[in-house]
Design an enzyme around this catalytic site. Structure first.
Site, PDB file in Angstrom:
ATOM      1  N   CYS A   1      45.443  40.159  43.331  1.00  0.00           N
ATOM      2  CA  CYS A   1      46.911  40.152  43.343  1.00  0.00           C
ATOM      3  C   CYS A   1      47.486  41.402  42.672  1.00  0.00           C
ATOM      4  CB  CYS A   1      47.424  38.864  42.714  1.00  0.00           C
ATOM      5  SG  CYS A   1      49.126  38.482  43.177  1.00  0.00           S
TER       6      CYS A   1
ATOM      7  N   ASN B   1      50.671  34.309  46.081  1.00  0.00           N
ATOM      8  CA  ASN B   1      51.857  34.390  45.226  1.00  0.00           C
ATOM      9  C   ASN B   1      52.114  35.852  44.887  1.00  0.00           C
ATOM     10  OD1 ASN B   1      53.813  34.313  43.280  1.00  0.00           O
ATOM     11  ND2 ASN B   1      52.515  33.476  41.683  1.00  0.00           N
TER      12      ASN B   1
ATOM     13  N   HIS C   1      44.766  34.661  46.240  1.00  0.00           N
ATOM     14  CA  HIS C   1      44.136  34.001  45.089  1.00  0.00           C
ATOM     15  C   HIS C   1      42.912  33.188  45.497  1.00  0.00           C
ATOM     16  CE1 HIS C   1      47.092  34.810  41.858  1.00  0.00           C
ATOM     17  NE2 HIS C   1      47.877  35.010  42.899  1.00  0.00           N
TER      18      HIS C   1
ATOM     19  N   GLU D   1      40.749  31.945  43.611  1.00  0.00           N
ATOM     20  CA  GLU D   1      40.546  30.840  42.659  1.00  0.00           C
ATOM     21  C   GLU D   1      41.450  29.653  42.981  1.00  0.00           C
ATOM     22  OE1 GLU D   1      44.351  32.346  41.317  1.00  0.00           O
ATOM     23  OE2 GLU D   1      42.544  33.345  42.049  1.00  0.00           O
TER      24      GLU D   1
END
Length: 375
Positions: free
Chosen positions: A256, A298, A342, A344
């Site tokens: 990110c 995000n 992301h 994760e």
């Protein structure tokens, strides 16, 4: 009922558009850039994600709070969003392993929130007009709020990593683990650390303004650049760290904001998106394997595809299928790769967790090459 006693509250956008609702929790006012998340679940993880610092979160799912709060489902130690806008807020919850209601959680963290907003109308409006600053308030004096809103800084050029980063280095994982990682915290999520630790990593997490020398003194097998809020361009120290790591060809992985830092460190610009990508259902294509992935995302900034394609040192590895923006890249002759989304998750699907395995494989290969070089 408590519901009937709630105060009138408003959402005021920077262009003067007004939406009316009702307050949740405390009375007051909250400012920030408004953005929307399309996830159907995972609100607690979203609210505690440092990448959302300074933003007013608009949830597209109609029901928020219905499964309460679990103390284990956090991505940082506190709520990071500036405020919440939702359609239906559940004061009661129905999950056995929840410890509290979302209402109590907001009260504990002093968060301003409003509900009974036509969120579909707001999403359609800012989807077309673009992300903009906004205010939510139980104060309905529009003239006063409008003047205050004018002083809220634009996200472009705004450095926010320092607001969410650790103040002092700390360790995560088993100190006897086979791999050591130096991680730069520019808004790191807990689940990133969990994913690294369960793959045999002992991580030392450094503040946003750490130097390469400080991070390298841990004698790491690899470096990690985390996610985080704000514009990546002002983070010159982080960009310098990326340059030094790449120059020495130490394994480097960025997620990110960390992905954007790697681009900027190599002269590849980033830019602010019209709306950004925020949700747990974003389609990605892995160019290397040809496979599709559903991902958690995000971000409001993105790496310039045009400039990346001009750089002979890089190749594109992942593309966002909704708008063909850059979702992943790697260096051709250096041990460095990154993704815009992301892997994760938390919340989200696990389609992309293999990227942590790739990082570990890169570390193993690097260690083997170093051993051969010594011999």
């Amino acid at each position: 009922m408590k519901y009937t006693k709630r105060k009138k509250a408003i959402l005021l956008l920077a262009d003067g558009t007004i939406f009316e609702g009702k307050s949740i929790g405390k009375d007051g006012t909250a400012f920030g850039e408004i953005c929307f998340n399309t996830g159907m679940t995972g609100y607690q993880e979203i609210f505690t994600d440092p990448s959302y610092f300074g933003q007013i979160m608009l949830t597209t799912n109609a029901h928020i709070g219905n499964y309460g709060i679990n103390n284990e489902e956090i991505e940082s130690e506190s709520i990071k969003i500036a405020g919440l806008v939702c359609k239906n807020f559940s004061f009661n919850y129905s999950r056995d392993n929840a410890q509290n209601s979302l209402e109590k959680y907001f009260e504990e963290h002093n968060l301003m929130a409003i509900s009974d907003i036509d969120t579909r109308a707001v999403v359609r409006y800012i989807r077309n007009k673009g992300a903009m600053n906004a205010v939510i308030s139980t104060d309905t004096d529009i003239e006063v709020l409008t003047e205050k809103l004018k002083s809220v800084p634009n996200m472009v050029g705004l450095e926010l990593a320092s607001k969410v980063s650790t103040k002092e280095p700390y360790f995560f994982g088993d100190e006897n683990a086979p791999f050591k990682i130096s991680a730069l915290d520019i808004g790191i999520k807990k689940n990133i650390l969990r994913n690294l630790a369960k793959r045999g990593c002992y991580i030392k997490v450094f503040p946003y303004n750490a130097t390469f020398e400080e991070m390298n003194s841990f004698n790491p097998d690899g470096f990690f650049l985390s996610n985080g809020p704000g514009d990546p361009e002002p983070l010159k120290d982080a960009q310098q760290i990326a340059k030094e790591v790449i120059k020495r060809n130490i394994p480097l992985f960025g997620i990110c904001l960390g992905h954007q830092i790697i681009a900027l460190a190599n002269g590849i610009p980033t830019y602010k998106m019209h709306n950004g990508h925020r949700g747990i259902n974003h389609p990605i294509k892995n160019i290397i394997t040809g496979k599709g992935e559903i991902t958690s995302q995000n971000h409001g900034f993105v790496v310039s595809r045009e400039e990346l394609e001009k750089n002979e040192d890089f190749e594109i590895t992942h593309i966002h299928l909704n708008d063909n923006t850059i979702a992943g890249m790697r260096m051709k002759n250096k041990n460095c790769f990154s993704v815009q989304y992301h892997p994760e998750a938390s919340p989200g699907p696990h389609d992309s967790s293999y990227l942590f395995d790739e990082f570990i494989e890169n570390i193993k290969l690097s260690k083997e090459m170093n051993i051969k070089a010594i011999k």
